[in-house]
Design a protein around this motif. Structure first.
Motif, PDB file in Angstrom:
ATOM      1  N   TYR B 189      -2.158  -1.498  -3.629  1.00 41.99           N
ATOM      2  CA  TYR B 189      -0.980  -1.331  -2.775  1.00 41.99           C
ATOM      3  C   TYR B 189      -0.165  -0.144  -3.273  1.00 41.99           C
ATOM      4  O   TYR B 189       0.134  -0.038  -4.461  1.00 41.99           O
ATOM      5  CB  TYR B 189      -0.134  -2.607  -2.809  1.00 41.99           C
ATOM      6  CG  TYR B 189       1.036  -2.613  -1.848  1.00 41.99           C
ATOM      7  CD1 TYR B 189       0.849  -2.411  -0.495  1.00 41.99           C
ATOM      8  CD2 TYR B 189       2.332  -2.827  -2.306  1.00 41.99           C
ATOM      9  CE1 TYR B 189       1.917  -2.424   0.386  1.00 41.99           C
ATOM     10  CE2 TYR B 189       3.406  -2.848  -1.425  1.00 41.99           C
ATOM     11  CZ  TYR B 189       3.191  -2.643  -0.077  1.00 41.99           C
ATOM     12  OH  TYR B 189       4.242  -2.657   0.791  1.00 41.99           O
ATOM     13  N   ASP B 190       0.180   0.744  -2.351  1.00 39.17           N
ATOM     14  CA  ASP B 190       0.794   2.006  -2.741  1.00 39.17           C
ATOM     15  C   ASP B 190       2.318   1.942  -2.678  1.00 39.17           C
ATOM     16  O   ASP B 190       2.931   2.406  -1.718  1.00 39.17           O
ATOM     17  CB  ASP B 190       0.278   3.130  -1.837  1.00 39.17           C
ATOM     18  CG  ASP B 190       0.716   4.494  -2.325  1.00 39.17           C
ATOM     19  OD1 ASP B 190       1.363   4.564  -3.386  1.00 39.17           O
ATOM     20  OD2 ASP B 190       0.413   5.485  -1.650  1.00 39.17           O
ATOM     21  N   ALA B 191       2.923   1.362  -3.702  1.00 42.72           N
ATOM     22  CA  ALA B 191       4.383   1.334  -3.759  1.00 42.72           C
ATOM     23  C   ALA B 191       4.781   1.122  -5.211  1.00 42.72           C
ATOM     24  O   ALA B 191       4.047   0.481  -5.964  1.00 42.72           O
ATOM     25  CB  ALA B 191       4.937   0.214  -2.889  1.00 42.72           C
ATOM     26  N   PRO B 192       5.943   1.654  -5.599  1.00 41.36           N
ATOM     27  CA  PRO B 192       6.381   1.491  -6.992  1.00 41.36           C
ATOM     28  C   PRO B 192       6.409   0.024  -7.413  1.00 41.36           C
ATOM     29  O   PRO B 192       6.179  -0.290  -8.573  1.00 41.36           O
ATOM     30  CB  PRO B 192       7.796   2.077  -6.989  1.00 41.36           C
ATOM     31  CG  PRO B 192       7.817   3.021  -5.848  1.00 41.36           C
ATOM     32  CD  PRO B 192       6.879   2.473  -4.816  1.00 41.36           C
ATOM     33  N   ILE B 193       6.629  -0.864  -6.470  1.00 40.50           N
ATOM     34  CA  ILE B 193       6.745  -2.281  -6.812  1.00 40.50           C
ATOM     35  C   ILE B 193       5.410  -2.820  -7.325  1.00 40.50           C
ATOM     36  O   ILE B 193       5.370  -3.884  -7.967  1.00 40.50           O
ATOM     37  CB  ILE B 193       7.260  -3.085  -5.576  1.00 40.50           C
ATOM     38  CG1 ILE B 193       8.020  -4.328  -6.020  1.00 40.50           C
ATOM     39  CG2 ILE B 193       6.155  -3.426  -4.614  1.00 40.50           C
ATOM     40  CD1 ILE B 193       9.355  -4.046  -6.645  1.00 40.50           C
ATOM     41  N   TYR B 194       4.311  -2.092  -7.103  1.00 35.49           N
ATOM     42  CA  TYR B 194       3.004  -2.533  -7.608  1.00 35.49           C
ATOM     43  C   TYR B 194       2.964  -2.551  -9.139  1.00 35.49           C
ATOM     44  O   TYR B 194       2.135  -3.231  -9.744  1.00 35.49           O
ATOM     45  CB  TYR B 194       1.869  -1.655  -7.067  1.00 35.49           C
ATOM     46  CG  TYR B 194       0.502  -2.104  -7.536  1.00 35.49           C
ATOM     47  CD1 TYR B 194      -0.082  -3.252  -7.010  1.00 35.49           C
ATOM     48  CD2 TYR B 194      -0.179  -1.412  -8.537  1.00 35.49           C
ATOM     49  CE1 TYR B 194      -1.312  -3.700  -7.460  1.00 35.49           C
ATOM     50  CE2 TYR B 194      -1.412  -1.856  -8.996  1.00 35.49           C
ATOM     51  CZ  TYR B 194      -1.977  -2.997  -8.453  1.00 35.49           C
ATOM     52  OH  TYR B 194      -3.191  -3.445  -8.914  1.00 35.49           O
ATOM     53  N   ILE B 195       3.871  -1.806  -9.761  1.00 28.95           N
ATOM     54  CA  ILE B 195       3.956  -1.816 -11.227  1.00 28.95           C
ATOM     55  C   ILE B 195       4.106  -3.254 -11.728  1.00 28.95           C
ATOM     56  O   ILE B 195       3.572  -3.620 -12.777  1.00 28.95           O
ATOM     57  CB  ILE B 195       5.142  -0.928 -11.683  1.00 28.95           C
ATOM     58  CG1 ILE B 195       4.813   0.540 -11.386  1.00 28.95           C
ATOM     59  CG2 ILE B 195       5.445  -1.122 -13.161  1.00 28.95           C
ATOM     60  CD1 ILE B 195       5.970   1.496 -11.628  1.00 28.95           C
ATOM     61  N   TRP B 383      11.128   3.189 -12.052  1.00 31.74           N
ATOM     62  CA  TRP B 383       9.861   2.686 -11.493  1.00 31.74           C
ATOM     63  C   TRP B 383       9.273   3.698 -10.522  1.00 31.74           C
ATOM     64  O   TRP B 383       8.078   3.935 -10.501  1.00 31.74           O
ATOM     65  CB  TRP B 383      10.095   1.347 -10.774  1.00 31.74           C
ATOM     66  CG  TRP B 383      10.228   0.164 -11.678  1.00 31.74           C
ATOM     67  CD1 TRP B 383      11.020   0.078 -12.786  1.00 31.74           C
ATOM     68  CD2 TRP B 383       9.549  -1.095 -11.554  1.00 31.74           C
ATOM     69  NE1 TRP B 383      10.879  -1.168 -13.346  1.00 31.74           N
ATOM     70  CE2 TRP B 383       9.998  -1.908 -12.616  1.00 31.74           C
ATOM     71  CE3 TRP B 383       8.645  -1.610 -10.645  1.00 31.74           C
ATOM     72  CZ2 TRP B 383       9.538  -3.221 -12.788  1.00 31.74           C
ATOM     73  CZ3 TRP B 383       8.186  -2.913 -10.809  1.00 31.74           C
ATOM     74  CH2 TRP B 383       8.635  -3.706 -11.888  1.00 31.74           C
ATOM     75  N   VAL B 384      10.146   4.293  -9.693  1.00 37.33           N
ATOM     76  CA  VAL B 384       9.667   5.264  -8.708  1.00 37.33           C
ATOM     77  C   VAL B 384       9.067   6.477  -9.410  1.00 37.33           C
ATOM     78  O   VAL B 384       7.970   6.934  -9.077  1.00 37.33           O
ATOM     79  CB  VAL B 384      10.821   5.701  -7.780  1.00 37.33           C
ATOM     80  CG1 VAL B 384      10.362   6.828  -6.870  1.00 37.33           C
ATOM     81  CG2 VAL B 384      11.320   4.529  -6.970  1.00 37.33           C
ATOM     82  N   LYS B 385       9.794   6.984 -10.410  1.00 43.18           N
ATOM     83  CA  LYS B 385       9.305   8.163 -11.147  1.00 43.18           C
ATOM     84  C   LYS B 385       7.970   7.835 -11.820  1.00 43.18           C
ATOM     85  O   LYS B 385       7.038   8.640 -11.805  1.00 43.18           O
ATOM     86  CB  LYS B 385      10.338   8.578 -12.203  1.00 43.18           C
ATOM     87  CG  LYS B 385      11.624   9.126 -11.602  1.00 43.18           C
ATOM     88  CD  LYS B 385      11.701  10.631 -11.749  1.00 43.18           C
ATOM     89  CE  LYS B 385      12.988  11.212 -11.184  1.00 43.18           C
ATOM     90  NZ  LYS B 385      13.098  11.146  -9.726  1.00 43.18           N
ATOM     91  N   ALA B 386       7.900   6.628 -12.412  1.00 44.86           N
ATOM     92  CA  ALA B 386       6.675   6.242 -13.111  1.00 44.86           C
ATOM     93  C   ALA B 386       5.508   6.141 -12.134  1.00 44.86           C
ATOM     94  O   ALA B 386       4.396   6.571 -12.432  1.00 44.86           O
ATOM     95  CB  ALA B 386       6.881   4.914 -13.827  1.00 44.86           C
ATOM     96  N   TRP B 387       5.787   5.599 -10.959  1.00 47.31           N
ATOM     97  CA  TRP B 387       4.718   5.455  -9.962  1.00 47.31           C
ATOM     98  C   TRP B 387       4.173   6.818  -9.565  1.00 47.31           C
ATOM     99  O   TRP B 387       2.965   7.008  -9.394  1.00 47.31           O
ATOM    100  CB  TRP B 387       5.238   4.679  -8.752  1.00 47.31           C
ATOM    101  CG  TRP B 387       4.166   4.369  -7.749  1.00 47.31           C
ATOM    102  CD1 TRP B 387       4.100   4.810  -6.463  1.00 47.31           C
ATOM    103  CD2 TRP B 387       3.005   3.555  -7.956  1.00 47.31           C
ATOM    104  NE1 TRP B 387       2.972   4.320  -5.867  1.00 47.31           N
ATOM    105  CE2 TRP B 387       2.285   3.550  -6.751  1.00 47.31           C
ATOM    106  CE3 TRP B 387       2.508   2.843  -9.042  1.00 47.31           C
ATOM    107  CZ2 TRP B 387       1.084   2.848  -6.588  1.00 47.31           C
ATOM    108  CZ3 TRP B 387       1.312   2.153  -8.884  1.00 47.31           C
ATOM    109  CH2 TRP B 387       0.619   2.157  -7.671  1.00 47.31           C
TER     110      TRP B 387
END
Lengths: 298, 392
Positions: B189-195, B383-387
């Motif tokens: 799944y392509d979203a920062p929340i996948y972290i 999280w966004v930057k890390a993704w």
């Protein structure tokens, strides 16, 4: 309108026409007002807004734009190695696609311009332009099917024991897709450029003992460089900014994907700052292209 | 344009940029209604696709019209694809959408920014029948104040092609193993929340990291999670947002294992010929979503909004939506209204043990959401930057 003046409109119109006739600059201004307004307001205006946004920031939690001047976005882009890697990757892809398009387009354009009968020429021109009638999205999605695991490419290659690049963590597939998508934009200017070379020059070269390769190297190629550069403007800049094709056929990111990602977060200021990167690259490219006479060839 | 003029223009732009300061966050101030009056005649809704059907997708699927007929509130719907898109639409068009169906990774952001208002649950009669385990959660209640009505929930699941993946996986680690035989065919799944999904994995494979909540990651924990995801990157054949793209990939065999939603697996199984896929909630537990209907703090249609919230979680409508979308309904009584009598069982609507290790999407904050105060956690921006970096 009053009843005493029977033809007021006709009179005032005539007077206006006379006045305009004497004031050429006003006439010019009225003629250009609409297109210039469009260019300045819609085009330069949005560019200015983009530029302004790039210097703002985003509240980390609420996501709201903080309208205070800060160069942080650009600092981040310049210092974080990620953005350098992605920028270099994008430029490398644009260069690769441009070179491939040039190599493929040249023989086709040459055949169209100098060898084919006028009937064949017409058919070829239609064939080249035809893909442009189909939606870009349709073509990109079609390439997903071609490159897919049980797609046409693997089916064709399987008797040879080979496999296509697939859709995952590589950029070969994307390179094929871009080359296909932008090829017509290279063929058409090249064709125009080659057709403009007077046949007498080629004959003169032959008379002076120039063989095919020498003629190409010393006569045709130098003359066609502006057209080549003109075509490359399209292939290069279109590749540089695209994000849909990459998102469809590879897991690798390009500048466009990063901009799109930040658009969705939403971190519009950072997206704006990132958008400046391809903008600068294209401006530099255009300046070089102008030096090489590409704008005369368009 | 010559160079001097160009420099001057750039300088002028920068000055304007600097001058346009100010404009901070709106200060929330609310008058929570104590009664619901007559409808205002209109309601604008921002919702996940499939949540508010008005016959536009399928003429037979329409739970908007009965609402409009009963209340006189004309409903307009705008759909979105990710929580981030929803937040983007809601925040850049203040006052445009009266109500929103927000997942936990958007809801808290909406509350903090003052975009949504507290909801008086007494004015929503059907609230009484909502499963107690969905009420008063950190993603719908802040400082004891309720900000919305729970709508439904689902778990992210591990899907595999049963004809190509054997033995059938029971652990997320199959998607992370560098020596995986399914390298290049993993669908993510392509979203920062996948972290958070990777954090769930580390909760069981690396207990020494002491992750207690996948949305509360301090520096060390976060670094470990990001490393795991970077190690996964070469295995990934597809990052998906649009669920039809994941369906394409599984159908064609471009992906054989991946994280999915129950509805996607059901659609694939229902195709002719059926795509042989199996789904499982892995042993580590999973991330999931629990959605909340929220009301815009700037709404001018407050009565319609309250009427709509009550309508959308009423047993019959909640059941219709749950079946149409493929998730567990929030209203306990909805289970008696489903067309398929076994529906609630399939989706574990009342099976609380199923949900015990499902971590509903939640916005990560600097103040750790697991309650730790001695450390700072990575906020959503990080999280966004890390993704972005994980995807390279």
């Amino acid at each position: 309108m009053t009843s005493t003046d029977a033809r007021p409109t006709g009179n005032s119109m005539r007077r206006l026409a006379g006045w305009l006739d004497r004031h050429a600059r006003v006439r010019l201004a009225m003629l250009l007002a609409a297109p210039m307004g469009w260019l300045v307001v819609a085009y330069l205006g949005s560019l200015t807004l983009l530029f302004l946004n790039a210097f703002w920031s985003r509240d980390p939690f609420t996501g709201q734009v903080v309208r205070e001047f800060t160069p942080n976005n650009f600092v981040e882009i310049l210092t974080n190695p990620l953005y350098r890697t992605v920028t270099l990757r994008t430029v490398a892809m644009a260069v690769a696609v441009t070179l491939t398009c040039a190599v493929i387009a040249f023989p086709i354009a040459y055949y169209m311009a100098r060898v084919a009968s006028s009937r064949t020429k017409g058919l070829l021109a239609v064939a080249v332009v035809m893909p442009l009638w189909a939606s870009y999205l349709v073509k990109a999605y079609t390439w997903r099917l071609i490159l897919s695991n049980d797609g046409v490419l693997n089916w064709l290659l399987s008797p040879l024991g080979l496999r296509g690049p697939g859709l995952g963590d590589n950029v070969i597939g994307l390179w094929l897709v871009f080359t296909y998508l932008w090829l017509p934009y290279m063929i058409l200017p090249l064709y125009a450029g080659l057709e403009r070379i007077p046949g007498s020059l080629l004959e003169a070269s032959a008379d002076l003992g120039g063989r095919g390769l020498t003629t190409f190297r010393r006569v045709i190629f130098p003359l066609v460089v502006p057209a080549l550069v003109a075509g490359s403007i399209f292939t290069f800049s279109l590749t540089l900014g695209d994000y849909i094709a990459p998102s469809l056929v590879t897991t690798t990111q390009f500048i466009g994907n990063l901009i799109f990602l930040n658009f969705g977060v939403p971190d519009l200021p950072f997206a704006a700052a990132l958008s400046i990167v391809p903008l600068v690259i294209v401006v530099v490219y255009l300046l070089v292209a102008r030096r090489m006479g590409a704008f005369q060839a368009l | 344009m010559d160079r001097k003029r160009f420099v001057a223009l750039v300088g002028a732009m920068a000055i304007v940029a600097a001058a346009c300061g100010g404009g901070g966050s709106p200060k929330p101030s609310f008058n929570v209604p104590t009664s619901v009056g007559d409808g205002e005649g209109a309601l604008s809704v921002l919702a996940w696709p499939g949540y508010v059907e008005n016959g536009g997708t399928d003429p037979a699927v329409n739970w908007t019209k009965p609402f409009e007929d009963a209340t006189g509130c004309k409903v307009t719907v705008q759909v979105f694809g990710t929580s981030d898109e929803a937040f983007s639409l809601f925040s850049t068009n203040p006052g445009k959408y009266d109500v929103i169906s927000a997942s936990g990774d958007a809801s808290l952001r909406l509350v903090r920014a003052g975009y949504v208002q507290p909801v008086n649950t007494d004015l929503v009669p059907n609230y009484a029948d909502i499963f107690p385990s969905l009420k008063n959660k950190p993603y719908n209640t802040v400082d004891g104040v309720s900000y919305g009505i729970p709508h439904g929930r689902g778990s992210n699941l591990l899907m595999s092609r049963s004809d190509q993946v054997s033995p059938a996986p029971s652990s997320w680690t199959t998607m992370f193993d560098p020596a995986s035989p399914y390298a290049g065919k993993v669908s993510v799944y392509d979203a920062p929340i996948y972290i958070a999904d990777a954090a769930v994995v580390l909760m069981s494979t690396k207990p020494e990291l002491k992750i207690t909540n996948p949305y509360a990651l301090d520096d060390t924990q976060f670094a470990a999670v990001v490393d795991l995801l970077k190690q996964q990157k070469p295995l990934v054949g597809q990052y998906w947002v649009d669920y039809t793209k994941q369906m394409d990939a599984f159908r064609a065999g471009d992906a054989v294992i991946g994280t999915t939603w129950e509805v996607i697996a059901n659609l694939l199984k229902a195709e002719t010929p059926a795509v042989p896929v199996e789904i499982v909630k892995p042993v580590e537990g999973a991330t999931g979503w629990s959605d909340t209907w929220m009301i815009n703090s700037k709404t001018e249609n407050i009565n319609c909004a309250y009427k709509f919230l009550d309508h959308i979680v009423s047993p019959a409508v909640n059941a219709q939506i749950a079946e149409w979308f493929g998730e567990a309904p929030a209203n306990a009584k909805a289970c008696q209204n489903t067309a398929d009598p076994g529906f609630c069982e399939t989706y574990h609507a009342s099976d609380e043990t199923f949900w015990k290790d499902v971590w509903y999407w939640q916005t990560p904050e600097a103040n750790c959401v697991d309650g730790r105060t001695e450390v700072k956690c990575k906020d959503f921006n990080a999280w966004v930057k890390a993704w972005t970096e994980i995807k390279g």
